[in-house]
Design a protein around this motif. Structure first.
Motif, short mmCIF file in Angstrom:
data_model
loop_
_atom_site.label_atom_id
_atom_site.label_comp_id
_atom_site.label_asym_id
_atom_site.label_seq_id
_atom_site.Cartn_x
_atom_site.Cartn_y
_atom_site.Cartn_z
N ALA A 10 0.84 -1.21 0.00
CA ALA A 10 0.00 0.00 0.00
C ALA A 10 0.87 1.26 0.00
O ALA A 10 0.56 2.23 -0.70
N ALA A 11 1.94 1.25 0.77
CA ALA A 11 2.84 2.41 0.82
C ALA A 11 3.52 2.62 -0.53
O ALA A 11 3.68 3.76 -0.98
N SER A 14 1.06 4.22 -2.91
CA SER A 14 0.86 5.64 -2.64
C SER A 14 2.09 6.46 -3.05
O SER A 14 1.95 7.63 -3.42
N ARG A 16 3.86 6.08 -5.64
CA ARG A 16 3.93 6.20 -7.09
C ARG A 16 3.66 7.64 -7.56
O ARG A 16 4.23 8.08 -8.55
N ARG A 18 4.31 10.38 -5.90
CA ARG A 18 5.21 11.37 -5.30
C ARG A 18 6.25 11.86 -6.30
O ARG A 18 6.47 11.28 -7.35
#
Length: 135
Positions: A10-11, A14, A16, A18
């Motif tokens: 999940a991290a 997320s 991707r 940035r």
């Protein structure tokens, strides 16, 4: 462990979005699958080297790096941790959790439990280790 891998996945997803200048994960994703695969291979080699040197703390650290790079690659290929866990469950049912599935003797032939194009199931004998025979 599955929760930790799911959290990491999940991290990574997320990360991707940035800025690659600020996120190593975003940068790695932007560099593409060849770079991800290279990093995964490098980490696997580092785990092996540290293991041969019996450097347990380094094996732990490098193993975490290996898992991170594997999850980044999964995310890029659209593979979820759930798919991996289902494959692990399938293998456990066939051969036991501590055994790797045997490679097919004929390229393109399905392994035990898999279905071929003509929808027939193929059985493969258990590995020698499961039969109590050692090389």
């Amino acid at each position: 462990m599955t929760d930790s891998v799911q959290k990491l996945y999940a991290a990574v997803l997320s990360a991707r979005a940035r800025d690659p200048a600020r996120s190593r994960t975003a940068k790695l994703i932007r560099e593409g699958v060849p770079k991800m695969a290279k990093k995964l291979g490098e980490e696997a080699v580092e785990v092996g080297i540290e293991a041969v040197q019996n450097n347990r703390p380094a094996v732990v650290r490098e193993s975490a790096d290996l898992l991170y790079n594997l999850v980044v690659l999964w995310s890029e290929l659209g593979i979820t941790p759930g798919e991996i866990w289902r494959e692990m469950d399938r293998r456990e049912e066939l051969y036991g959790i501590a055994e790797k599935l045997p490679k097919s003797r004929h390229a393109g032939q399905p392994l035990a439990g898999e279905t071929s194009k003509d929808r027939t199931r193929h059985e493969v004998p258990h590995p020698l280790l499961l039969q109590g025979k050692h090389r």
